[in-house]
Structure formats: structure tokens, C-alpha cells
Design an enzyme around this catalytic site. Structure first.
Site, mmCIF file in Angstrom:
data_model
loop_
_atom_site.group_PDB
_atom_site.id
_atom_site.type_symbol
_atom_site.label_atom_id
_atom_site.label_comp_id
_atom_site.label_asym_id
_atom_site.label_seq_id
_atom_site.Cartn_x
_atom_site.Cartn_y
_atom_site.Cartn_z
ATOM 1 N N ASP A 367 0.870 -1.166 0.000
ATOM 2 C CA ASP A 367 0.000 0.000 0.000
ATOM 3 C C ASP A 367 0.909 1.220 0.000
ATOM 4 O O ASP A 367 2.079 1.119 0.340
ATOM 5 C CB ASP A 367 -0.847 -0.041 1.280
ATOM 6 C CG ASP A 367 -1.715 1.183 1.402
ATOM 7 O OD1 ASP A 367 -2.404 1.493 0.430
ATOM 8 O OD2 ASP A 367 -1.689 1.835 2.450
ATOM 9 N N LYS A 368 0.360 2.376 -0.372
ATOM 10 C CA LYS A 368 1.230 3.546 -0.464
ATOM 11 C C LYS A 368 1.455 4.204 0.886
ATOM 12 O O LYS A 368 2.577 4.487 1.268
ATOM 13 C CB LYS A 368 0.634 4.574 -1.431
ATOM 14 C CG LYS A 368 1.630 5.642 -1.804
ATOM 15 C CD LYS A 368 0.978 6.844 -2.424
ATOM 16 C CE LYS A 368 0.337 7.689 -1.372
ATOM 17 N NZ LYS A 368 0.169 9.064 -1.738
ATOM 18 N N THR A 369 0.386 4.443 1.637
ATOM 19 C CA THR A 369 0.519 5.223 2.871
ATOM 20 C C THR A 369 1.369 4.491 3.888
ATOM 21 O O THR A 369 1.149 3.327 4.137
ATOM 22 C CB THR A 369 -0.860 5.495 3.507
ATOM 23 O OG1 THR A 369 -1.508 4.236 3.658
ATOM 24 C CG2 THR A 369 -1.712 6.383 2.655
ATOM 25 N N GLU A 461 -2.329 20.731 0.629
ATOM 26 C CA GLU A 461 -2.852 22.067 0.953
ATOM 27 C C GLU A 461 -2.200 22.577 2.226
ATOM 28 O O GLU A 461 -1.768 23.724 2.299
ATOM 29 C CB GLU A 461 -4.374 21.979 1.178
ATOM 30 C CG GLU A 461 -5.158 21.498 -0.009
ATOM 31 C CD GLU A 461 -5.640 22.653 -0.871
ATOM 32 O OE1 GLU A 461 -6.830 22.947 -0.836
ATOM 33 O OE2 GLU A 461 -4.819 23.280 -1.559
ATOM 34 N N PHE A 503 -12.194 21.835 -5.687
ATOM 35 C CA PHE A 503 -11.443 20.971 -6.620
ATOM 36 C C PHE A 503 -12.295 19.751 -6.964
ATOM 37 O O PHE A 503 -12.929 19.152 -6.110
ATOM 38 C CB PHE A 503 -10.142 20.517 -5.942
ATOM 39 C CG PHE A 503 -9.326 19.564 -6.772
ATOM 40 C CD1 PHE A 503 -8.375 20.045 -7.664
ATOM 41 C CD2 PHE A 503 -9.507 18.190 -6.681
ATOM 42 C CE1 PHE A 503 -7.613 19.174 -8.429
ATOM 43 C CE2 PHE A 503 -8.759 17.308 -7.447
ATOM 44 C CZ PHE A 503 -7.815 17.817 -8.323
ATOM 45 N N LYS A 527 -5.975 27.922 -8.773
ATOM 46 C CA LYS A 527 -4.787 27.065 -8.864
ATOM 47 C C LYS A 527 -5.227 25.698 -9.377
ATOM 48 O O LYS A 527 -6.344 25.252 -9.120
ATOM 49 C CB LYS A 527 -4.076 26.941 -7.516
ATOM 50 C CG LYS A 527 -4.734 26.049 -6.503
ATOM 51 C CD LYS A 527 -3.832 25.832 -5.304
ATOM 52 C CE LYS A 527 -4.572 25.009 -4.244
ATOM 53 N NZ LYS A 527 -3.881 24.995 -2.975
ATOM 54 N N ARG A 556 4.598 17.101 -7.169
ATOM 55 C CA ARG A 556 3.247 17.355 -7.668
ATOM 56 C C ARG A 556 3.120 18.850 -7.910
ATOM 57 O O ARG A 556 3.196 19.645 -6.980
ATOM 58 C CB ARG A 556 2.210 16.881 -6.661
ATOM 59 C CG ARG A 556 2.071 15.377 -6.654
ATOM 60 C CD ARG A 556 0.779 14.960 -5.986
ATOM 61 N NE ARG A 556 0.803 15.222 -4.566
ATOM 62 C CZ ARG A 556 1.477 14.489 -3.708
ATOM 63 N NH1 ARG A 556 2.191 13.466 -4.135
ATOM 64 N NH2 ARG A 556 1.469 14.765 -2.429
ATOM 65 N N ARG A 718 -6.902 4.082 -6.825
ATOM 66 C CA ARG A 718 -8.347 4.089 -6.518
ATOM 67 C C ARG A 718 -8.850 2.665 -6.293
ATOM 68 O O ARG A 718 -9.871 2.262 -6.806
ATOM 69 C CB ARG A 718 -9.156 4.754 -7.646
ATOM 70 C CG ARG A 718 -8.657 6.079 -8.136
ATOM 71 C CD ARG A 718 -8.755 7.190 -7.130
ATOM 72 N NE ARG A 718 -10.119 7.554 -6.796
ATOM 73 C CZ ARG A 718 -10.433 8.400 -5.813
ATOM 74 N NH1 ARG A 718 -9.476 8.924 -5.074
ATOM 75 N NH2 ARG A 718 -11.672 8.716 -5.552
ATOM 76 N N ASP A 744 -0.588 -0.766 6.124
ATOM 77 C CA ASP A 744 -0.538 -0.155 7.458
ATOM 78 C C ASP A 744 -1.892 0.310 7.938
ATOM 79 O O ASP A 744 -2.019 0.810 9.034
ATOM 80 C CB ASP A 744 0.429 1.032 7.461
ATOM 81 C CG ASP A 744 -0.115 2.181 6.631
ATOM 82 O OD1 ASP A 744 -0.894 1.907 5.695
ATOM 83 O OD2 ASP A 744 0.227 3.343 6.908
#
Length: 1006
Positions: A367-369, A461, A503, A527, A556, A718, A744
């Protein structure tokens, strides 16, 4: 709208909660329920008090192996079949079972205590008696729970707040949740108990992104009804950012969204254990054949069917009973070594039955996180403020000096304008908390820096707002209609928020229109991603180049622009905007058209670039895994752009590798075209979204998996939690290779439980994944050592240990076969009583078991040359070839010892036993020495201790061995000669093999 918990009680169907149905929940009145709901408890245990012993015994005797020994031991109660004392069969079996039951009991107890800790978490509940404390297991549907900055149950709530859902869906963005409007007018939270109101909610389901319900207040005049959606919910396993929320519990226990997205844990059996089981079946086949041959050579005389059973018992050593217990104890040693390794502190082993799996992983799904990127420590790498003057830089002549000053001022004012834009165009809200010295109200009033935390729907942000704070412009306050900024001089600038355009994935940009209260100026700030902003901003010659530069660094990129509006322009826009929002048909299209009328010829201010700060040593770890032949797949709930950036940043995709982004597909024909396009690419990483993946798997499962398995790296973005588990399952089915899943969060639990080997990372995300995993680590980089060192060693040691135990049993069985055939195929045991038990226990147990300490290379070498790991993927340490080799060695040694003893014995049968048994023990000890690759002091102790035990026990074995004979010189030279003939050729062969065909690891150690 859920209860706290992770997995439901297996008996919950009986305890209430049959089929899932919609429900009406009265606020604060759980007793008014129309149906029975499951208890809000976690139960990760495999057994309960009553099922423990039957369950463990069933799991043991479902192995062909253990059932065979049980039948063998039981057969000794039949007089015609009895071969010796009962204890020779029951003691080893009892020992094996006691060890297994003890191990299972310890694991169940740990599991019980972990569950109890979670089920005993204390929550605050609103009741007629005020606020009372209630355990997590005591929460019922309809309770009003007060939730503070912590994990929450599923319910609808009373105050708008931000929450984090990464435990549930893997998305690291913060989500805004809204209150039920009619409850906001109540003076206090306790008044919720005074009103007659209920929530009508849909039946429990696995969809974490939607919720349908209504809130009705009956005692109003007229009764008030409000629709409820996902925006009014807090699912279990989500985290509130700050403040306090009051919610009504809608779902509990097994009906939680997080639980319904978690598959039930399967009892994992390692591939190694299955291979050993297969070998024991072959040995059993050999046992039956040998028994039949013996009876056939007797010409099936007399009661031959009883003779077959006697021979089956006589040669029962062919299938070694000590194999299972040796391997199980070995696993416990490996687990202990992993826990005690100082290089990977905090590593835990929750499933001690599968450490060998770690040595043969072909696919790693992460997983990424928390694995690859810790978004928690987001940094702003460089907010590149490229201010290019509108005019050419004037010449340095004296006559143009005033012009130069003007240019410098312009650059300075443009920097200020850019920083102000970054500080205004976002959805970040500053919140103030008590820090022990200053209370919350005071901190809010004085904008206390030490008490401020930022909340937003995206960590990017927050990092941008923190950057503007670091350069002096601080966001200190925000509500629905205004924003306050503080300048370096302490002046507060107030801006009224006139419009905000959030957004979306379609627009890829966000905008805000603000009025500066001090000057009355109205400005539209925007933006967004460079691809959309390039057509909105005025012409320039540097945007494309700089965006490319920053993207190559794995940042990014966002482009920031502004447009000043006059009062008339704004009023005209507002009128059109309101009109568009009221239209019933094509509302979103009309609204977008009105906004786009503003998005023209905007002034480009700056670019920002945000980088995920990787955990320490992620890149080298991925490099090690790649070199070891392990393919890494990243499965994440994140957006496509974020996932691709992270993959590049972590070097999951190498710099010179192409990336094929799989276009979104919804139909069979689209999937077919896109798969054909992908087939033409070579050595290229694949990036695909969960929706497209589902379509491909529905229509072209085989073709898609075949192509994906050839990719050096795959990124699925996703992804829903159940989809991650589906991918793991497909990989196992399609490739037949071993998979390891690393995660995690709660959203990774299904994947971790489905994989052959689940690794949970303990971190700020909570412990949900690590509790469900087979192994838990504290940092991603520890994975390298866990696989390369511990995985490799565990597999190689278990392979050597299992083959040696088989060799030990085959040796004595060969001797029995030779003995029986010489004495007219009599079913008489060669060794009886304690000799037969002692042989596989105190005489050889310690040296054989000391093989679990053996290693072919040092751990530093294993980490430096991950290619060594690749050798194991072919399964060479334990294969039919190596098994056959050990069988031949056993037959050779058993025959030599037995024939030697028969040839050299003097007159008495007792001498045969003395010579052959002593030679056998010495041969086994020498064979251990031959097998060892790196000596450990405990191995030497084990060898000497075993020899000492044998010599000392000879005193008590006078009924089997002639004590006078063993003290003679004749006995010594005969034993020495037999032992040399049985072992010396093997030592010579080993030397020649090392000399002319050395294994790969020996080249590194020499």
C-alpha cells in the site's frame, strides 16, 4: 453510523442480526429497536474455550501424517500386532501433541488479550443521567456517543468537522463532514434526548463512499425531515481531526463498513509444509511397498495379512514422527530470532507457522501510505516563484537607473502577490487546541501559534499554507464567509470569501473569489494542474519547461494565477452563477460554463511543487527487492497522479522505464482496444485505476493477468479494500507463486489476510493492519532484512532440518530391512524399548535440531547480494532431487552399518546390536558435522552432549548391550571401521563438489 470494531463474532448470526435490512433508529433510545443487532465486539480468535481442544486436535489429525501415527499407536492395544512396550509409540506422539497444544494456547491467549483491549476502549455516551462512560463492547444501535479526536464508531453527527479516512479507504485527503441542520439549533447536546427524532438508514453494505438515509424530528410543528448522505456520516476506523462530535450509532459489530470490507482470516499453511507433507506421503508409499515385498518373499504363508500389519509397524520409522515437532520447534526459534534482531527493532511475529514463506516471495504488494510515502511529513520542496519581468531587463547605464528600481519593485510586489495567492486559494481551516498553558478559547482569540493546527482535505494544501507561514504570511482564522491572514508585522488582513469553487477530478483546479476588506479589491484566484492551467493563463515562455523540470523531480506541480475584478464584473458574474445553480436540467454543465467565463487571460503568478517525503531507505529497499527477483505492485486508494508521482519518487519505476497509463475503460470493446495497445509495449510499468481493472478482470481476466505479470512494476490506484484482496488472489491462482502483502491501514487488512504472507506496518495509522498481519514491522526498510536474511535462513534451515530427520529415520529403517531379510524375513524388531526412543531423542535430537542455527553466508553478505535470494525462488533447497539424494545416502549408510555388524559380530546377537547401534549414533553425529556450513558454539556443545549422553546411558542399557564387550579393543576397531566406511566416501564427495562445482554463496564467502 457504525460501531467500533474490526471483526465480528463468528456466532453473531445466532446472537442477533440475520439478514441485513434497513432500520429505523430512535435517537438515544436503543430499547426501541425493531430487530436484533449484532454486539459491537471484535473477535480475532480461531477458537473459544469449548472448541479449543477439539479444534486443535482436528487441525493436527487432518494431516495424513499425524493421523497415521495415531492409528499406529492405537494398534498397539491389539495383542497380535504389539511389537514392544506401549510407550515406544505413545510417548513420541504425546510429546508432539503437547508441544502443538502449548503453542496454539499461547497464540490464542495473546489474541484474546489484544481483542479484550480493543473491546474495552472507553467512550462517552449521552444518557438521561448525563454523560456516562461505556465500553466499546457495550455500544448499541441508537446510543448517542460523544466522539473526540480519536477513532470513532459509525454514526450521523452534530458538528461539521474534518476527518481522516485512510484506515478505511486508503485516501490520505481529509474529508469535510456536515451536521444535521435541525439539530444545530438545540442549545445543548443533552437536548438531543428530549426531542422525538429518528434516523431511517439503509441496510448495511460494503459501499464506503455512499450512504442513504433520512433524519426525522416528529415533535416539531410541522414534523421536519432531512435527507442524509455520506457527508453526514462518520464510519468506524475513521479519525476526527479536532473538536467534538455527537453522533447516533447506526451500525455495530459485523455490520460495520470496515468489517464488511474485511475478509475472514484464513488458516495459512505454508508451501514448505505442503511440500514436506507430499514427501511424507511418498515415504508412506515406500513403507507399504517394503512391507508387501517382505510378505511376498515369505510366499504369503500363514496369516499373511497380520504379517503385513506387523511389518507396517516394524518399518514405521520410514515416516518420521519427529519431523513435525522438529519443524514446529524450528519455526519457534526463527520467530524468536526475528523478534530479537537488533537491526529491525520492534518487529513482531504473529503467525509463527509460516516463517519459511518469507524466503520464497515472488510478488510484493504494498500500500502507499506509511509504506512507501509518509504523507504525514509532507514538505514543500521548493515553491518555485518564477517572476519574469514583463519588461526586458534595462541596460546598466546611468541614464536608466530609475527604470531598474522600478523593475526591482515590480519583482518584489509580484513575489508578495504570489505568496498571498498561495495563502488564500485553499480549503485549509486553522483550529486551536489547548496546549496545557493556554486554553482553547484564549488561543483562538489571540491566534496563539503554539496551539494552532491546520485541517484540510489534502495534506498538500496544509504544506503550502505552512510554507506561507514560514515566509511570514500566516493563516490565522477562517469560517464559512471570511479568512484572516497575519503579516510579519503582526497586522491582520481580513478577506471576505465571496465564492469558492472546490477541486474536482474532472476540472483539476480550484478557485476562490475574495474581497480585501482594507482596500475593497475583488480578486479571483485559481490554482490547478499544469495541463488545464496552460490554456487559462496569459501567454508565457517558461511555464511548460519549468513544469516538466519539477515533474521529473517527482513533485506534484500546481500552477497559481489571479484575475482582478471590478464590482460590476463581479455582480454580473454572481447573477449568472446563481441563475445557473437554480436550473434543473444540465445544472453542472451550466455552472461550469459560467465559471469558465472568468477563467480567461489570467495572470500567471507562480508554480508550487510538493514532494512526498519518503520513509528512510525506501529506495534502497525497493532496489534490494527488485534485485532479489521480487516484483513490486503498489495498490493504493489514492488518485492516479499521486500514485504515479510516488512510484517515480520511490524508484518503484526506474528513470529510464516507460509508464503505460491504462486509459479509463467501461465496456468490453474499450478494454479490448486498451489491452492491445498495452501488449505492444515492452518492459514498461503499468498504471491502472480500480474501475478499469474491474472491467478488464470481468471480460479479459487471463489476458490482463498474463500481461501484468510480465511488467517490472504495477501501480493500481483508486483500489477498494476488497479489490486489493482480489488482486492478491488472482496472482496466486494465475502464477502459483508466493505473494507478500504489506499495509498499514484498516483498508489493507483484507489484502494482508489473503496473501501467503501478510506484513503490517505499525505507525501513526494505528495498529489495525499489524494486528491482522502474520508479521509486523515498524518501518518499510525493515522488510529487506526480514526477507533477505530471516526469510532466506528460515527456508534453508528448515529444508536441511527436514531432510536430515528423514535421513535419520530411513537409516534405521534400512537396517531393520536388512536385518529382517537376513533372518528369513522375520517381523522381529532389531532395536527395542529405550534404544528406539533414545535414537530419535536424546542421542541425536540436539545435534540435528542445532541445524536451525546454521547459515551459509553472513547476514551482511545476504543483504549486499540479494541475488542469492533469487536462487531460493526455484525451490532448490527442498526438491525431489535433493530428497532422492538423501534417500540414497540413507540406504547406503544403513546397509553398510548393518552388513558390517553382521559380518564382524562374534557369536552373540547382543554384539550385533552393540556394534550397529554405536556405529549408527556416530554416523548421525558425523553427518550433522558434514551438513553444517557455519559452526556455532551451541552446535559443538550439542554434538559432545549427545555423545556423552550415549556413553553415560550404556550403563543402564545392559539388557540390550553387553557392557563387557563394549570395553574391548575388538568393539572399538569394528565400530571405527564401519563408521569410516559409511561416512568417509561422503566427506570425499563433498570436498570434490566444493572444489569443482561450488555453490553460488561459497564464491562470496571465500
Amino acid at each position: 453510523d457504525e460501531g467500533v470494531g474490526k471483526r465480528c463474532c463468528p456466532w453473531s448470526r445466532c446472537c442477533g442480526g440475520g439478514d441485513f435490512r434497513p432500520r429505523t433508529v430512535w435517537l438515544g433510545h436503543p430499547e426501541k429497536r425493531e430487530q436484533r443487532y449484532p454486539r459491537n465486539v471484535i473477535n480475532n480468535q480461531k477458537y473459544n474455550f469449548f472448541t479449543f481442544l477439539p479444534g486443535v486436535l482436528f487441525n493436527q489429525f487432518k494431516y495424513f501424517f499425524n493421523l497415521y501415527f495415531l492409528l499406529l499407536a492405537c494398534s498397539q492395544f491389539v495383542n497380535e500386532l504389539r511389537l514392544g512396550a506401549l510407550y515406544t509409540y505413545w510417548v513420541p506422539l504425546g510429546f508432539v501433541l503437547i508441544i502443538t497444544i502449548m503453542r496454539e494456547a499461547v497464540e490464542e491467549m495473546r489474541c484474546f488479550l489484544r481483542d479484550k483491549e480493543v473491546n474495552s476502549q472507553i467512550y462517552s455516551k449521552l444518557s438521561t443521567r448525563g454523560t456516562v462512560k461505556v465500553k466499546s463492547s457495550g455500544i448499541q444501535v441508537g446510543d448517542l456517543i460523544i466522539v473526540e479526536k480519536t477513532f470513532v464508531p459509525d454514526f450521523c453527527h452534530k458538528g461539521s468537522c474534518f476527518l481522516r479516512t485512510d484506515q478505511l479507504d486508503g485516501e490520505t485527503d481529509w474529508k469535510l463532514r456536515l451536521p444535521v441542520a435541525c439539530t444545530q439549533r438545540l442549545p445543548t447536546a443533552a437536548d438531543l434526548l428530549q426531542i422525538r427524532s429518528f434516523v431511517y438508514a439503509e441496510e448495511p453494505n460494503i459501499d464506503i463512499h455512499n450512504f442513504i438515509g433520512t433524519f426525522t424530528r416528529e415533535d416539531g410543528d410541522p414534523p421536519v425531515s432531512e435527507s442524509l448522505s455520506i457527508e453526514n456520516t462518520l464510519w468506524a476506523s475513521t479519525v476526527i481531526a479536532s473538536g467534538t462530535v455527537v453522533g447516533v450509532v447506526i451500525y455495530t459489530g459485523k455490520e460495520l463498513r470496515s468489517v464488511m470490507n474485511t475478509s475472514n482470516p484464513r488458516h495459512k499453511i505454508g508451501l514448505f509444509d505442503l511440500e514436506v507433507n507430499c514427501l511424507t506421503k511418498i515415504l508412506f508409499g515406500a513403507l507399504v511397498v517394503v512391507s508387501l515385498v517382505m510378505v511376498a518373499l515369505q510366499h504369503f504363508a500363514g496369516r499373511w495379512y497380520l504379517q503385513i500389519f506387523r511389518f507396517l509397524l516394524l518399518f514405521s520409522n520410514i515416516v518420521p514422527i519427529s519431523l513435525r515437532v522438529n519443524l514446529d520447534m524450528g519455526k519457534m526459534v526463527y520467530s524468536w530470532m526475528i523478534k530479537k534482531d537488533s537491526k529491525i527493532p520492534g518487529t513482531g511475529v504473529r503467525a509463527s507457522t509460516i516463517p519459511e514463506q518469507l524466503g520464497r516471495i515472488s510478488y510484493l504488494l504494498t500500500d502507499k501510505t506509511g509504506m512507501i510515502s509518509c504523507l504525514r511529513f509532507l514538505i514543500l520542496k521548493n515553491v518555485a516563484l518564477h517572476i519574469y519581468s514583463l519588461w526586458r531587463k534595462p541596460s546598466q547605464s546611468a541614464s536608466r537607473a530609475p527604470g531598474a528600481t522600478k523593475v526591482r519593485k515590480t519583482i518584489s510586489s509580484r513575489v508578495h502577490e504570489a505568496v498571498k495567492a498561495i495563502a488564500l486559494v485553499h480549503n485549509v481551516t486553522p483550529a486551536y487546541e489547548s496546549n496545557g498553558v493556554t486554553d482553547q478559547a484564549e488561543a483562538e482569540q489571540h491566534y496563539e501559534d503554539t496551539c494552532r493546527v491546520y485541517q484540510a482535505s489534502s495534506p498538500d494544501e496544509v504544506s503550502l499554507v505552512q510554507w506561507t507561514e514560514s515566509v511570514g504570511l500566516t493563516l490565522v482564522g477562517r469560517d464559512q464567509s471570511s479568512m484572516q491572514l497575519r503579516t510579519p508585522s503582526g497586522q491582520i488582513l481580513t478577506f471576505t470569501i465571496l465564492q469558492i469553487f472546490p477541486f474536482t477530478y474532472e476540472s483539476k483546479r480550484m478557485g476562490i473569489i475574495v474581497r480585501d476588506e482594507s482596500t475593497g479589491e475583488i480578486t479571483f484566484y485559481l490554482k490547478g494542474a499544469d495541463v488545464v492551467m496552460a490554456g487559462i493563463v496569459q501567454y508565457n515562455d517558461w511555464l511548460e519547461e519549468e513544469c516538466g523540470n519539477m515533474a521529473r523531480e517527482g513533485l506534484r506541480v500546481l500552477v497559481v494565477a489571479k484575475k482582478s475584478l471590478t464590482e460590476e464584473q463581479y455582480q454580473d458574474f454572481e447573477a449568472r452563477y446563481v441563475q445557473a445553480k437554480l436550473s434543473v436540467h444540465d445544472r453542472s454543465l451550466k455552472v461550469a460554463t459560467v465559471i469558465e467565463s472568468l477563467e480567461m487571460e489570467m495572470e500567471l503568478l507562480c508554480l508550487t511543487g510538493v514532494e512526498d517525503q519518503l520513509q528512510a531507505d525506501v529506495r534502497p529497499t525497493l532496489e534490494i527487492l527488485r534485485n532479489a527477483g521480487i516484483k513490486v505492485w503498489m495498490l493504493t486508494g489514492d488518485k492516479l497522479e499521486t500514485a504515479t508521482c510516488t512510484a517515480k519518487n520511490a524508484h518503484l519505476v526506474t528513470r529510464n522505464q516507460d509508464i503505460h497509463v491504462f486509459r479509463p475503460v467501461t465496456t468490453r470493446s474499450e478494454a479490448h482496444l486498451e489491452l492491445n495497445a498495452f501488449r505492444r509495449k515492452h518492459d514498461c510499468a503499468l498504471v491502472i485505476s480500480g474501475d478499469s481493472l474491474e472491467v478488464c478482470l470481468k471480460f479479459y481476466e487471463y489476458e490482463f493477468m498474463e500481461l501484468a505479470c510480465q511488467c517490472p512494476a504495477v501501480v493500481c490506484c483508486r483500489c477498494a479494500p476488497t479489490q486489493k484482496a482480489q488482486i492478491v488472489r488472482l496472482l496466486q491462482e494465475r502464477t502459483g507463486k508466493l505473494t507478500c502483502a504489506v499495509g498499514d491501514g484498516g483498508n489493507d487488512v483484507s489484502m494482508i489476510q489473503e496473501a501467503d504472507c501478510g506484513v503490517g506496518v505499525e505507525g501513526k495509522e494505528g495498529k489495525q493492519a499489524s494486528l491482522a498481519a502474520d508479521f509486523s514491522i515498524t518501518q518499510f526498510k525493515h522488510l529487506g532484512r526480514l526477507l533477505m536474511v530471516h526469510g532466506r535462513n528460515s527456508y534453508k534451515r528448515s529444508a536441511a532440518l527436514s531432510q536430515f530427520v528423514i535421513h535419520r529415520s530411513l537409516c534405521i529403517s534400512t537396517m531393520q530391512a536388512v536385518f529382517s531379510s537376513v533372518f528369513y524375513f522375520a517381523s522381529v524388531p532389531l532395536y527395542q524399548g529405550f534404544l528406539i526412543i533414545g535414537y530419535s531423542t536424546i542421542y541425536t535430537m540436539f545435534p540435528v535440531f542445532s541445524l536451525v542455527l546454521d547459515k551459509d553466508v553472513k547476514s551482511e553478505v545476504a543483504m549486499l547480494y540479494p541475488e542469492l535470494y533469487k536462487d531460493l525462488l526455484k525451490g532448490r533447497p527442498l526438491s525431489f532431487k535433493t530428497f532422492l539424494l538423501w534417500v540414497l545416502i540413507s540406504i547406503y549408510q544403513g546397509s553398510i552399518i548393518m552388513y558390517g555388524a553382521l559380518l564382524l559380530f562374534e557369536s552373540e546377537f547382543v554384539h550385533i546390536v552393540a556394534i550397529s547401534f554405536t556405529s549408527l549414533i556416530l554416523t548421525e553425529l558425523l553427518m550433522v558435522a558434514l551438513t553444517v556450513q557455519t559452526w556455532h558454539w551451541l552446535m559443538i556443545v550439542a554434538e559432545l552432549l549427545s555423545l556423552a549422553c550415549y556413553i553415560a546411558s550404556l550403563v543402564f542399557l545392559h539388557e540390550f548391550i553387553d557392557l563387557y564387550f563394549i570395553t574391548t579393543l575388538s568393539f572399538v576397531w569394528k565400530v571405527t571401521a564401519i563408521t569410516l566406511v559409511s561416512c568417509l566416501p561422503l566427506y570425499i564427495l563433498k570436498y570434490l563438489r566444493r572444489r569443482f562445482s561450488p555453490p553460488s554463496y561459497s564464491k562470496l564467502t571465500s
